[in-house]
Write a protein that holds these residues in place. Structure first.
Motif, PDB file in Angstrom:
ATOM      1  N   THR A   9      32.271  -2.901  48.126  1.00  0.00           N
ATOM      2  CA  THR A   9      33.096  -2.951  46.903  1.00  0.00           C
ATOM      3  C   THR A   9      32.847  -1.782  45.939  1.00  0.00           C
ATOM      4  O   THR A   9      33.391  -1.785  44.841  1.00  0.00           O
ATOM      5  N   THR A  10      32.009  -0.834  46.332  1.00  0.00           N
ATOM      6  CA  THR A  10      31.784   0.303  45.429  1.00  0.00           C
ATOM      7  C   THR A  10      32.922   1.308  45.646  1.00  0.00           C
ATOM      8  O   THR A  10      32.879   2.144  46.528  1.00  0.00           O
ATOM      9  N   PHE A  11      33.931   1.159  44.823  1.00  0.00           N
ATOM     10  CA  PHE A  11      35.196   1.895  45.001  1.00  0.00           C
ATOM     11  C   PHE A  11      35.187   3.192  44.186  1.00  0.00           C
ATOM     12  O   PHE A  11      34.282   3.437  43.381  1.00  0.00           O
ATOM     13  N   ALA A  12      36.214   4.001  44.427  1.00  0.00           N
ATOM     14  CA  ALA A  12      36.381   5.249  43.673  1.00  0.00           C
ATOM     15  C   ALA A  12      37.035   4.906  42.334  1.00  0.00           C
ATOM     16  O   ALA A  12      38.240   4.679  42.252  1.00  0.00           O
ATOM     17  N   CYS A  13      36.213   4.853  41.286  1.00  0.00           N
ATOM     18  CA  CYS A  13      36.699   4.446  39.959  1.00  0.00           C
ATOM     19  C   CYS A  13      37.121   5.689  39.168  1.00  0.00           C
ATOM     20  O   CYS A  13      36.324   6.617  38.990  1.00  0.00           O
ATOM     21  N   ARG A  14      38.378   5.681  38.702  1.00  0.00           N
ATOM     22  CA  ARG A  14      38.896   6.831  37.946  1.00  0.00           C
ATOM     23  C   ARG A  14      39.447   6.415  36.592  1.00  0.00           C
ATOM     24  O   ARG A  14      40.179   7.164  35.956  1.00  0.00           O
ATOM     25  N   ASP A  15      39.128   5.208  36.164  1.00  0.00           N
ATOM     26  CA  ASP A  15      39.658   4.697  34.898  1.00  0.00           C
ATOM     27  C   ASP A  15      38.544   3.944  34.171  1.00  0.00           C
ATOM     28  O   ASP A  15      38.031   2.950  34.698  1.00  0.00           O
ATOM     29  N   SER A 100      50.919  19.100  39.250  1.00  0.00           N
ATOM     30  CA  SER A 100      49.933  18.426  38.395  1.00  0.00           C
ATOM     31  C   SER A 100      49.179  17.380  39.218  1.00  0.00           C
ATOM     32  O   SER A 100      49.725  16.798  40.151  1.00  0.00           O
ATOM     33  N   PHE A 101      47.930  17.197  38.885  1.00  0.00           N
ATOM     34  CA  PHE A 101      47.115  16.216  39.586  1.00  0.00           C
ATOM     35  C   PHE A 101      46.868  15.074  38.617  1.00  0.00           C
ATOM     36  O   PHE A 101      46.210  15.259  37.590  1.00  0.00           O
ATOM     37  N   PRO A 102      47.418  13.894  38.916  1.00  0.00           N
ATOM     38  CA  PRO A 102      47.334  12.811  37.943  1.00  0.00           C
ATOM     39  C   PRO A 102      45.885  12.458  37.614  1.00  0.00           C
ATOM     40  O   PRO A 102      45.045  12.389  38.498  1.00  0.00           O
ATOM     41  N   LYS A 106      41.606  12.702  32.408  1.00  0.00           N
ATOM     42  CA  LYS A 106      40.759  11.516  32.296  1.00  0.00           C
ATOM     43  C   LYS A 106      39.401  11.748  32.942  1.00  0.00           C
ATOM     44  O   LYS A 106      38.361  11.312  32.455  1.00  0.00           O
ATOM     45  N   MET A 107      39.424  12.479  34.070  1.00  0.00           N
ATOM     46  CA  MET A 107      38.165  12.734  34.793  1.00  0.00           C
ATOM     47  C   MET A 107      37.194  13.530  33.922  1.00  0.00           C
ATOM     48  O   MET A 107      36.014  13.210  33.858  1.00  0.00           O
ATOM     49  N   VAL A 108      37.694  14.595  33.280  1.00  0.00           N
ATOM     50  CA  VAL A 108      36.758  15.420  32.507  1.00  0.00           C
ATOM     51  C   VAL A 108      36.449  14.801  31.145  1.00  0.00           C
ATOM     52  O   VAL A 108      35.500  15.222  30.480  1.00  0.00           O
ATOM     53  N   GLY A 159      32.279   5.112  39.177  1.00  0.00           N
ATOM     54  CA  GLY A 159      32.580   6.546  39.154  1.00  0.00           C
ATOM     55  C   GLY A 159      33.191   6.981  40.459  1.00  0.00           C
ATOM     56  O   GLY A 159      33.501   6.146  41.320  1.00  0.00           O
ATOM     57  N   VAL A 160      33.356   8.279  40.593  1.00  0.00           N
ATOM     58  CA  VAL A 160      33.969   8.792  41.820  1.00  0.00           C
ATOM     59  C   VAL A 160      33.328  10.125  42.189  1.00  0.00           C
ATOM     60  O   VAL A 160      33.030  10.951  41.317  1.00  0.00           O
ATOM     61  N   LEU A 161      33.116  10.266  43.497  1.00  0.00           N
ATOM     62  CA  LEU A 161      32.587  11.524  44.012  1.00  0.00           C
ATOM     63  C   LEU A 161      33.785  12.474  44.159  1.00  0.00           C
ATOM     64  O   LEU A 161      34.695  12.184  44.929  1.00  0.00           O
ATOM     65  N   THR A 162      33.816  13.545  43.411  1.00  0.00           N
ATOM     66  CA  THR A 162      34.899  14.525  43.588  1.00  0.00           C
ATOM     67  C   THR A 162      34.314  15.849  44.068  1.00  0.00           C
ATOM     68  O   THR A 162      33.173  16.187  43.758  1.00  0.00           O
ATOM     69  N   THR A 163      35.134  16.566  44.830  1.00  0.00           N
ATOM     70  CA  THR A 163      34.658  17.839  45.387  1.00  0.00           C
ATOM     71  C   THR A 163      35.577  19.001  45.034  1.00  0.00           C
ATOM     72  O   THR A 163      35.301  20.141  45.388  1.00  0.00           O
ATOM     73  N   TYR A 164      36.679  18.712  44.321  1.00  0.00           N
ATOM     74  CA  TYR A 164      37.678  19.767  44.102  1.00  0.00           C
ATOM     75  C   TYR A 164      37.183  20.928  43.227  1.00  0.00           C
ATOM     76  O   TYR A 164      37.822  21.964  43.168  1.00  0.00           O
ATOM     77  N   LEU A 165      36.036  20.755  42.585  1.00  0.00           N
ATOM     78  CA  LEU A 165      35.488  21.851  41.785  1.00  0.00           C
ATOM     79  C   LEU A 165      35.029  23.012  42.678  1.00  0.00           C
ATOM     80  O   LEU A 165      34.958  24.160  42.239  1.00  0.00           O
ATOM     81  N   LYS A 199      38.464  -5.163  47.036  1.00  0.00           N
ATOM     82  CA  LYS A 199      38.880  -4.976  48.441  1.00  0.00           C
ATOM     83  C   LYS A 199      39.138  -3.502  48.708  1.00  0.00           C
ATOM     84  O   LYS A 199      40.051  -2.918  48.126  1.00  0.00           O
ATOM     85  N   LEU A 200      38.349  -2.896  49.579  1.00  0.00           N
ATOM     86  CA  LEU A 200      38.571  -1.494  49.939  1.00  0.00           C
ATOM     87  C   LEU A 200      39.284  -1.441  51.283  1.00  0.00           C
ATOM     88  O   LEU A 200      39.034  -2.269  52.162  1.00  0.00           O
ATOM     89  N   ARG A 201      40.172  -0.452  51.432  1.00  0.00           N
ATOM     90  CA  ARG A 201      40.902  -0.296  52.697  1.00  0.00           C
ATOM     91  C   ARG A 201      40.116   0.620  53.624  1.00  0.00           C
ATOM     92  O   ARG A 201      39.918   1.795  53.325  1.00  0.00           O
ATOM     93  N   ARG A 202      39.638   0.113  54.743  1.00  0.00           N
ATOM     94  CA  ARG A 202      38.925   0.921  55.729  1.00  0.00           C
ATOM     95  C   ARG A 202      39.288   0.423  57.130  1.00  0.00           C
ATOM     96  O   ARG A 202      39.571  -0.757  57.310  1.00  0.00           O
ATOM     97  N   ALA A 203      39.234   1.345  58.103  1.00  0.00           N
ATOM     98  CA  ALA A 203      39.518   0.970  59.496  1.00  0.00           C
ATOM     99  C   ALA A 203      38.433   0.027  60.024  1.00  0.00           C
ATOM    100  O   ALA A 203      37.290   0.052  59.550  1.00  0.00           O
TER     101      ALA A 203
END
Ligand code: FMN
Length: 226
Positions: A9-15, A100-102, A106-108, A159-165, A199-203
């Motif tokens: 349940t440790t999801f990518a939180c962006r809000d 634009s990247f939605p 908020k992330m920064v 939180g969320v692990l981001t790599t786009y930097l 609920k996370l979506r994974r194969a």
């Protein structure tokens, strides 16, 4: 919490709510995350706690070219930024299009923003001579980054692990004073989640696990009667 529940349940939180997160909490998160495994126990990580709002905002234009290309490649039906299949998208054109990247603002603006780097002069990259993009170096930093997210979860944060930097790494290094031999591994915003996903979506395991060889028989769940 049960460890399996945490993992599922440790999801990518962006809000996040506006609730501030103290340096004391951030310190406790890092103090627990530091027990992550890493190659040769050389612990090449460095964490920048980005308190300064102005500096955070300077990262936005450094992220946008990368996310613009990501968006254009996604729209073209590609698996964006993959290192195997050449892209049909012109990167300069896509970057200039400024898709634009939605949620980037908020992330920064998150209650906490961490930038995590790894000292490549300490990391044993066993795949560095192979004719493909390196993956082994990441193994000395991402368990640590994931531990930050797990520790944050334990503090009631998300939180969320981001790599786009990393797409504009030399510029990011200049802005944040990062030495050139430190790779920019992640930017991790943290805060109190507006809502907790359950609920996370994974194969399923059977979709990615085989026995004895890559194309061997599927590793089925014993419960399925195999
Ligand atoms: C290596 C890696 C890189 C990622 N990079 C980004 C990123 O640059 N920006 C972003 O918003 N999310 C990024 N993510 C978050 C993923 O989108 C997220 O983990 C995935 O979609 C699963 O989300 P879920 O756990 O909420 O289901 C990254 C995750 C990983 C593990």
């Amino acid at each position: 919490m049960d460890l399996y529940d945490v993992m599922r349940t440790t999801f990518a939180c962006r809000d996040w709510t506006d609730e501030p997160v103290s340096h004391e909490t951030v310190h406790r998160i890092l103090d627990n995350a530091r027990f992550a495994p890493n190659g040769g126990n050389r612990q090449g990580w460095h964490v920048i706690v980005l308190d300064d709002k102005e500096t955070r905002r300077r990262l936005i234009p450094l992220i946008e070219p990368t996310t613009s290309i990501y968006a254009a490649q996604t729209m073209a039906g590609e698996s964006p930024w993959n290192s195997i299949t050449p892209s049909s998208v012109d990167p300069a054109e896509a970057a200039a299009a400024g898709h634009s990247f939605p949620g980037l603002d908020k992330m920064v603006d998150a209650p906490v923003v961490l930038v995590i780097t790894v000292d490549l002069s300490l990391v044993a990259s066993f795949d560095k001579e192979l004719d493909r993009v390196g993956v082994i170096s990441g193994a000395s930093i991402y368990p640590f980054v994931w531990n930050i997210l797990l520790s944050a979860r334990n503090e009631g944060l998300g939180g969320v692990l981001t790599t786009y930097l990393a797409g504009q790494e030399p510029e990011v290094q200049k802005v944040l004073g990062i030495p050139s031999h430190h790779a920019v591994a992640a930017m991790v915003p943290l805060g109190v989640p507006v809502k907790q996903l359950t609920k996370l979506r994974r194969a399923e395991v059977s979709e990615f696990t085989t026995i004895d060889s890559f194309d061997g028989p599927t590793f089925e769940s014993p419960a399925s009667g195999e």
